[in-house]
Scaffold this motif. Structure first.
Motif, short mmCIF file in Angstrom:
data_model
loop_
_atom_site.label_atom_id
_atom_site.label_comp_id
_atom_site.label_asym_id
_atom_site.label_seq_id
_atom_site.Cartn_x
_atom_site.Cartn_y
_atom_site.Cartn_z
N TYR A 167 44.47 31.38 37.68
CA TYR A 167 44.05 30.81 38.96
C TYR A 167 43.60 31.97 39.84
O TYR A 167 44.31 32.99 39.94
CB TYR A 167 45.20 30.04 39.63
N LEU A 168 42.46 31.83 40.45
CA LEU A 168 41.88 32.95 41.18
C LEU A 168 41.15 32.45 42.42
O LEU A 168 40.53 31.39 42.41
CB LEU A 168 40.91 33.68 40.25
N MET A 169 41.25 33.23 43.48
CA MET A 169 40.49 32.94 44.70
C MET A 169 39.97 34.28 45.19
O MET A 169 40.73 35.24 45.31
CB MET A 169 41.42 32.29 45.73
N ALA A 170 38.66 34.37 45.44
CA ALA A 170 38.08 35.67 45.77
C ALA A 170 37.02 35.55 46.85
O ALA A 170 36.30 34.55 46.93
CB ALA A 170 37.47 36.30 44.52
N LEU A 171 36.93 36.58 47.67
CA LEU A 171 35.87 36.67 48.67
C LEU A 171 35.01 37.89 48.32
O LEU A 171 35.53 38.96 48.01
CB LEU A 171 36.47 36.86 50.07
N ASP A 172 33.70 37.69 48.37
CA ASP A 172 32.75 38.77 48.09
C ASP A 172 31.69 38.72 49.18
O ASP A 172 31.16 37.66 49.48
CB ASP A 172 32.12 38.50 46.70
#
Lengths: 196, 252
Positions: A167-172
């Motif tokens: 499970y992953l949540m990322a901001l770029d």
């Protein structure tokens, strides 16, 4: 031979009918990544239409356009799958996720994705630390990189392996303005995110 | 031989009528700068190349340098008649401030320009920006404005390509194909450009215009002047977001 990046500003070409559709994400509790992750945005976002490189476990949002800022969710990626759709050429393949991956392995997997698929020429890890994500022990990974367009960007990624799935949540976003502008919202959403 | 070449050119002209289109946008409340404003025109981002028979564009440094020099001359000439204190930079060092910071700002602008093009012109509309035009270069632009004393920064990006002999021949063959019912016409050289005006007190992109053209030649002074006039000649006020979207189209 190098090709010029001809910008397709073709005024009046009538491409609108073929264009993928972005949909509104209202500032309310919302399920992302096929219902795997539940978040509560305080601002309105735009859901990015699925592209050829997206897996079925992935969903992306943006506020100003994916070139400037992207909020990504990966919900329940199984062992043996990659975080992006693989390409045929070996030199374009990214490492697959394994449920037994250690924190350095997970960081390396994300870095490989940026180097191989985002064309990152410079990639620097700024933070790797334990973190709680979706109520479980996980990992926070912050980084900066320069992509093929020479724009400096930053990223922040929260990951957890739950029942053998990623499970992953990322901001770029661009290092100038757009990453920093979206970071408080990202952190607030990540802190209150739950399994869907 | 000469007549064969002429025939090819005429065929191309018949098949692809030259025209130029522009479409500008501005947010609510925008008024074109007037009075004692200080405007910095950033070094234009220009690339010119040769369109091969296969459809790829090979960059040509000599053409690019020539086109950039012509555009800078045209910008100086045009802005001289606008009022205000205008500085047109022909090199990044002329802009003032830290060159690395200026380079970062230019690259960010290119990314912002690409986003505006994609989401305001190419149909990939963002629901959150449906009736708004609100992209920004952020605090770095504001800091740059405060340090340099300029009120506005004008950015200009232009790409151009010119058909190789092989490409023209391919178009001629394709034209013959059209006459017998198999019509796949390869595109010839074309130009796309955009310009944006950034308010350095807020960092906001307050005005944006695009141009698409199959006519002219920015490697010549006249062609560069046409590009600058078409792109920057009539800056529209943004009384309302919707009515600020104005399009012009002309046949060359």
């Amino acid at each position: 031979m190098k090709t010029l990046p001809i910008l397709a500003i073709a005024v009046g070409l009538g491409l609108a009918a073929c264009a993928p559709t972005y949909t509104l994400v209202s500032p309310a509790p919302t399920l992302a990544a096929k219902g795997a992750i539940k978040v509560s945005p305080s601002l309105a976002w735009n859901r990015v239409p699925k592209g050829a490189s997206n897996t079925k476990w992935e969903e992306n949002w943006t506020r100003n356009g994916p070139v400037l800022d992207t909020l990504s969710f990966i919900g329940g990626l199984p062992d043996g799958e990659a975080i992006t759709r693989q390409r045929r050429k070996d030199d374009q393949k990214v490492p697959v996720f394994r449920a037994t991956m250690s924190p350095p392995d997970l960081v390396s997997m994300i870095e490989s994705f940026y180097r191989i698929r985002a064309g990152a020429s410079i990639f620097e890890t700024t933070v790797v630390e334990p973190a709680t994500f979706l109520g479980k022990s996980g990992l926070r990974f912050d980084f900066s990189y320069v992509g093929g367009d020479e724009v400096k960007r930053k990223g922040s990624c929260l990951m957890a392996i739950i029942d053998g799935k990623l499970y992953l949540m990322a901001l770029d976003g661009t290092a100038l303005h757009y990453f920093g502008a979206a970071l408080p919202e990202f952190e607030a959403m990540a802190a209150t995110a739950t399994l869907g | 031989m000469k007549s064969a070449k002429l025939a090819l050119v005429l065929t191309g002209a018949l098949v692809l009528p030259a025209c130029t289109s522009t479409k500008q946008m501005a947010d609510v409340g925008f008024t074109p700068p007037e009075g004692n404003y200080r405007l910095l025109v950033m070094r234009p981002d220009v690339s010119v190349g040769l369109l091969t028979a296969g459809g790829s564009v090979e960059p040509r440094e000599d053409w690019t340098d020539q086109a950039r020099a012509n555009i800078i001359t045209a910008l100086r000439k045009q802005q001289a008649g606008r009022g205000g204190a205008v500085k047109v930079a022909s090199a990044r060092e002329e802009v003032g401030g830290d060159p690395a910071m200026v380079a970062d700002l230019e690259r960010l602008h290119k990314a912002v320009g690409a986003s505006i093009a994609r989401h305001k012109y190419l149909g990939q509309k963002l629901p959150t920006k449906k009736d708004r035009f609100d992209w920004t270069l952020g605090r770095q632009a504001v800091a740059f404005g405060a340090a340099s004393g300029f009120d506005y920064a004008l950015f200009l990006h232009a790409e151009d390509s010119f058909s190789s002999t092989g490409r023209v021949a391919l178009q001629a063959v394709s034209f013959l194909g059209c006459m017998v019912g198999v019509c796949i016409m390869p595109k010839g050289g074309q130009r796309s450009a955009y310009a944006s005006l950034v308010d350095l007190k807020t960092g906001q992109v307050v005005w944006f215009n695009t141009l698409s053209s199959t006519a002219g030649d920015i490697r010549t002074p006249e062609g560069a002047e046409d590009l600058v006039d078409d792109l920057l000649g009539r800056m529209e006020p943004g009384a309302m977001a919707k009515s600020a979207e104005t399009s012009t189209q002309k046949k060359a």
